[in-house]
Motif scaffolding. Structure first.
Motif, mmCIF file in Angstrom:
data_model
loop_
_atom_site.group_PDB
_atom_site.id
_atom_site.type_symbol
_atom_site.label_atom_id
_atom_site.label_comp_id
_atom_site.label_asym_id
_atom_site.label_seq_id
_atom_site.Cartn_x
_atom_site.Cartn_y
_atom_site.Cartn_z
ATOM 1 N N MET A 88 -15.561 55.280 -53.773
ATOM 2 C CA MET A 88 -15.362 55.934 -52.480
ATOM 3 C C MET A 88 -16.665 55.887 -51.670
ATOM 4 S SD MET A 88 -13.497 57.369 -50.313
ATOM 5 C CE MET A 88 -12.119 58.363 -50.719
ATOM 6 N N ALA A 89 -17.781 56.127 -52.324
ATOM 7 C CA ALA A 89 -19.077 56.087 -51.644
ATOM 8 C C ALA A 89 -19.361 54.701 -51.095
ATOM 9 C CB ALA A 89 -20.186 56.521 -52.597
ATOM 10 N N ASN A 90 -19.091 53.675 -51.886
ATOM 11 C CA ASN A 90 -19.338 52.309 -51.422
ATOM 12 C C ASN A 90 -18.441 51.962 -50.242
ATOM 13 O OD1 ASN A 90 -21.415 51.663 -53.242
ATOM 14 N ND2 ASN A 90 -19.934 51.234 -54.842
ATOM 15 N N LEU A 91 -17.209 52.427 -50.266
ATOM 16 C CA LEU A 91 -16.307 52.199 -49.141
ATOM 17 C C LEU A 91 -16.826 52.901 -47.878
ATOM 18 C CD1 LEU A 91 -13.669 51.076 -48.018
ATOM 19 C CD2 LEU A 91 -12.538 53.133 -48.858
ATOM 20 N N LEU A 92 -17.248 54.153 -48.025
ATOM 21 C CA LEU A 92 -17.799 54.883 -46.881
ATOM 22 C C LEU A 92 -19.033 54.177 -46.326
ATOM 23 C CD1 LEU A 92 -17.421 58.546 -48.168
ATOM 24 C CD2 LEU A 92 -16.267 57.551 -46.185
ATOM 25 N N ALA A 93 -19.883 53.697 -47.203
ATOM 26 C CA ALA A 93 -21.093 53.000 -46.770
ATOM 27 C C ALA A 93 -20.735 51.732 -45.986
ATOM 28 C CB ALA A 93 -21.969 52.660 -47.973
ATOM 29 N N GLU A 94 -19.746 50.989 -46.476
ATOM 30 C CA GLU A 94 -19.320 49.783 -45.774
ATOM 31 C C GLU A 94 -18.757 50.106 -44.402
ATOM 32 O OE1 GLU A 94 -16.760 47.224 -48.042
ATOM 33 O OE2 GLU A 94 -18.029 47.424 -49.818
ATOM 34 N N MET A 95 -18.191 51.300 -44.246
ATOM 35 C CA MET A 95 -17.638 51.732 -42.965
ATOM 36 C C MET A 95 -18.716 52.306 -42.048
ATOM 37 S SD MET A 95 -14.181 53.553 -44.446
ATOM 38 C CE MET A 95 -13.834 54.387 -42.922
ATOM 39 N N GLY A 96 -19.972 52.323 -42.545
ATOM 40 C CA GLY A 96 -21.070 52.849 -41.753
ATOM 41 C C GLY A 96 -21.241 54.357 -41.877
ATOM 42 N N ARG A 97 -20.533 54.972 -42.779
ATOM 43 C CA ARG A 97 -20.589 56.427 -42.963
ATOM 44 C C ARG A 97 -21.527 56.750 -44.133
ATOM 45 N NH1 ARG A 97 -14.264 57.828 -42.709
ATOM 46 N NH2 ARG A 97 -15.032 59.869 -43.370
ATOM 47 N N ALA A 144 -24.167 58.741 -44.440
ATOM 48 C CA ALA A 144 -24.510 60.137 -44.734
ATOM 49 C C ALA A 144 -23.458 60.777 -45.638
ATOM 50 C CB ALA A 144 -24.650 60.931 -43.438
ATOM 51 N N GLU A 145 -22.215 60.373 -45.502
ATOM 52 C CA GLU A 145 -21.150 60.900 -46.360
ATOM 53 C C GLU A 145 -21.176 60.230 -47.738
ATOM 54 O OE1 GLU A 145 -17.185 61.392 -44.343
ATOM 55 O OE2 GLU A 145 -18.309 60.384 -42.741
ATOM 56 N N ALA A 146 -21.608 59.000 -47.777
ATOM 57 C CA ALA A 146 -21.622 58.246 -49.028
ATOM 58 C C ALA A 146 -22.732 58.701 -49.971
ATOM 59 C CB ALA A 146 -21.785 56.756 -48.730
ATOM 60 N N THR A 147 -23.855 59.102 -49.416
ATOM 61 C CA THR A 147 -25.024 59.428 -50.238
ATOM 62 C C THR A 147 -24.757 60.509 -51.281
ATOM 63 O OG1 THR A 147 -26.471 58.720 -48.445
ATOM 64 C CG2 THR A 147 -27.468 60.070 -50.158
ATOM 65 N N PRO A 148 -24.190 61.668 -50.924
ATOM 66 C CA PRO A 148 -23.963 62.676 -51.966
ATOM 67 C C PRO A 148 -22.961 62.230 -53.031
ATOM 68 C CG PRO A 148 -23.291 63.522 -49.797
ATOM 69 C CD PRO A 148 -23.849 62.151 -49.601
ATOM 70 N N LEU A 149 -22.002 61.412 -52.653
ATOM 71 C CA LEU A 149 -21.051 60.915 -53.652
ATOM 72 C C LEU A 149 -21.745 60.003 -54.662
ATOM 73 C CD1 LEU A 149 -17.942 60.103 -51.433
ATOM 74 C CD2 LEU A 149 -18.182 61.959 -53.077
ATOM 75 N N LEU A 150 -22.625 59.137 -54.163
ATOM 76 C CA LEU A 150 -23.356 58.268 -55.087
ATOM 77 C C LEU A 150 -24.333 59.058 -55.946
ATOM 78 C CD1 LEU A 150 -24.072 54.951 -53.164
ATOM 79 C CD2 LEU A 150 -22.782 55.257 -55.262
ATOM 80 N N ARG A 151 -24.953 60.070 -55.364
ATOM 81 C CA ARG A 151 -25.853 60.927 -56.160
ATOM 82 C C ARG A 151 -25.079 61.595 -57.300
ATOM 83 N NH1 ARG A 151 -30.883 61.511 -54.234
ATOM 84 N NH2 ARG A 151 -31.229 61.357 -52.001
ATOM 85 N N GLU A 152 -23.894 62.095 -57.008
ATOM 86 C CA GLU A 152 -23.091 62.754 -58.027
ATOM 87 C C GLU A 152 -22.613 61.757 -59.081
ATOM 88 O OE1 GLU A 152 -21.076 65.347 -60.405
ATOM 89 O OE2 GLU A 152 -22.654 65.722 -58.944
ATOM 90 N N SER A 153 -22.244 60.571 -58.659
ATOM 91 C CA SER A 153 -21.834 59.540 -59.619
ATOM 92 C C SER A 153 -22.980 59.191 -60.561
ATOM 93 C CB SER A 153 -21.383 58.274 -58.886
ATOM 94 O OG SER A 153 -20.214 58.515 -58.164
ATOM 95 N N LEU A 154 -24.167 59.054 -60.006
ATOM 96 C CA LEU A 154 -25.332 58.736 -60.831
ATOM 97 C C LEU A 154 -25.652 59.879 -61.782
ATOM 98 C CD1 LEU A 154 -27.693 56.960 -61.626
ATOM 99 C CD2 LEU A 154 -28.954 57.867 -59.654
ATOM 100 N N ARG A 155 -25.612 61.110 -61.291
ATOM 101 C CA ARG A 155 -25.880 62.261 -62.152
ATOM 102 C C ARG A 155 -24.877 62.327 -63.301
ATOM 103 N NH1 ARG A 155 -23.966 66.275 -64.007
ATOM 104 N NH2 ARG A 155 -22.080 66.191 -62.755
ATOM 105 N N ALA A 156 -23.608 62.134 -62.989
ATOM 106 C CA ALA A 156 -22.566 62.188 -64.011
ATOM 107 C C ALA A 156 -22.711 61.050 -65.019
ATOM 108 C CB ALA A 156 -21.192 62.149 -63.347
#
Length: 69
Positions: free
Chosen positions: A7-16, A18-30
């Motif tokens: 989901m984060a990568n999709l948001l990033a590709e859409m130019g979003r 700021a929304e993608a960053t916390p999702l990727l942070r959580e994925s990495l933490r998990a």
């Protein structure tokens, strides 16, 4: 874990980015905390690389570099 990263990568590709960053942070933490993956697993390293790329695209280079330290 992977769902959030996708989901984060999709948001990033859409130019979003700021929304993608916390999702990727959580994925990495998990991924780092997962007993099946851990910090040196290939998927964990891919999450770290994706987050670092996203941070660099936002001009947050020091944060990106710190992920690989």
């Amino acid at each position: 874990i992977q769902y959030r990263a996708d989901m984060a990568n999709l948001l990033a590709e859409m130019g979003r980015r700021a929304e993608a960053t916390p999702l990727l942070r959580e994925s990495l933490r998990a991924a780092r905390a997962s007993p099946r993956m851990g910090p040196s697993h290939g998927a964990t390293l891919l999450h770290a690389s994706s987050l670092a790329t996203l941070l660099a695209m936002q001009g947050r280079v020091e944060e990106a570099v710190a992920l690989h330290a």
